[in-house]
Write a protein that holds these residues in place. Structure first.
Motif: not given
Length: 331
Positions: A29-56
């Motif tokens: 969902l983030s990939d679709v939304v961020l692509e349409n609003i032309s968000a910088p790459d670091w936003v998607m990278q931050t979301i991925m990092l938060v989700l990975v850290i959140g698992l443990p």
């Protein structure tokens, strides 16, 4: 009770699966939304990092705590006879199934509907052919390719590369002449690339190439300037001198090349162009050996380069180029 059975009882495995599925859906969902609003790459990278850290964190939380009718409590404080982990597990199962259903529906719509829908027919409009703009003449330009070492001794590679760098440095001092950077030119070293390919890649109209043969106290240099658009020689010259004349040869080649490109460039070439600021041949050779090792850019080669630069300065303490190269070695 085995460790695996305890993980199942505490719903740790279910929580992990639910988190993984939910995280994947959030990323889609983030990939679709961020692509349409032309968000910088670091936003998607931050979301991925938060989700990975959140698992443990979620896994540890599911192990240590338990959902009860009174709210969340530490697992050790819950009476096993009153535990409702089975009820919580069924809720997690329904949540996983629900998220998977939404995910599968999303994938089906994306693959079967959005991508396979035929494009709307468009009318073919006959238009006059568009003429491509002629390239703008930005003045004379040249790439100095690494001169080939013809000495038959691999150890003399430093001399041919050093001569190339010196010529490139001298020509770059002419303000109206565009000279391709050293890194770009040396990228073609040892490669069997045509003049047109090199000129197109580097964006230059001319290519300077040559060879160096060093034997004892004699040096034979061949230099040739080639026009890229037709491959014809604009200028070519052989230099057969004593090694002590290497500084004079560099001056001659640079001036001859500048004159062949555009005689107006030579208006004040005697003042505008200068090679390395030393006349000590031993210091110059140590400097060139240092440049060769510096270009390798490894821990051991930088240490060797440092020694060569220091040897050059020991021979000629006023050798500014060697001093600057030594400074770059520490950066």
């Amino acid at each position: 009770m085995s460790f695996f059975e305890e993980l199942k009882r505490r719903n740790v495995i279910r929580v992990g699966i639910a988190y993984g599925v939910a995280a994947w859906f959030i990323l889609q969902l983030s990939d679709v939304v961020l692509e349409n609003i032309s968000a910088p790459d670091w936003v998607m990278q931050t979301i991925m990092l938060v989700l990975v850290i959140g698992l443990p964190v979620v896994i540890l939380f599911a192990w240590a705590f338990e959902m009860t009718p009174e709210g969340i409590k530490k697992e050790k404080d819950v009476d096993r006879s009153q535990s409702i982990t089975s009820v919580t597990g069924r809720k997690l199962d329904r949540m996983i199934i629900g998220i998977l259903t939404v995910t599968v529906a999303y994938l089906l719509i994306d693959k079967l509907v959005l991508q396979d829908s035929p494009p709307a027919p468009t009318e073919t409009v006959q238009s006059a052919p568009v003429e491509t703009e002629a390239p703008v003449d930005t003045g004379p330009s040249v790439a100095v390719l690494p001169f080939i070492n013809m000495s038959g001794d691999k150890d003399n590679e430093y001399f041919s590369d050093g001569l190339t760098e010196t010529l490139l440095h001298m020509l770059a001092q002419l303000p109206e002449l565009r000279v391709a950077a050293r890194t770009s030119s040396f990228a073609f070293k040892g490669k069997d690339a045509g003049i047109s390919e090199i000129s197109e890649t580097l964006g230059v109209a001319h290519v300077l190439e040559g060879s160096v043969q060093k034997s004892g106290n004699r040096v034979h240099i061949t230099a040739q300037l080639i026009r890229a658009n037709d491959g014809f020689h604009v200028w070519s010259q052989n230099y057969d001198r004593n090694l002590d004349d290497i500084f004079a040869i560099q001056d001659e080649i640079a001036k001859d090349v500048a004159g062949a490109l555009d005689t107006s460039l030579l208006g004040s070439s005697d003042k505008a162009m200068h090679a390395v600021n030393t006349s000590n041949l031993t210091a110059y050779e140590s400097y060139l050996r240092g440049l060769e090792q510096q270009a390798i850019f490894s821990y051991s080669s930088l240490e060797v380069a440092e020694n060569h630069f220091k040897q050059a300065l020991a021979q000629d303490p006023a050798f500014i180029d060697a001093r600057l190269a030594l400074v770059r070695n520490y950066l």
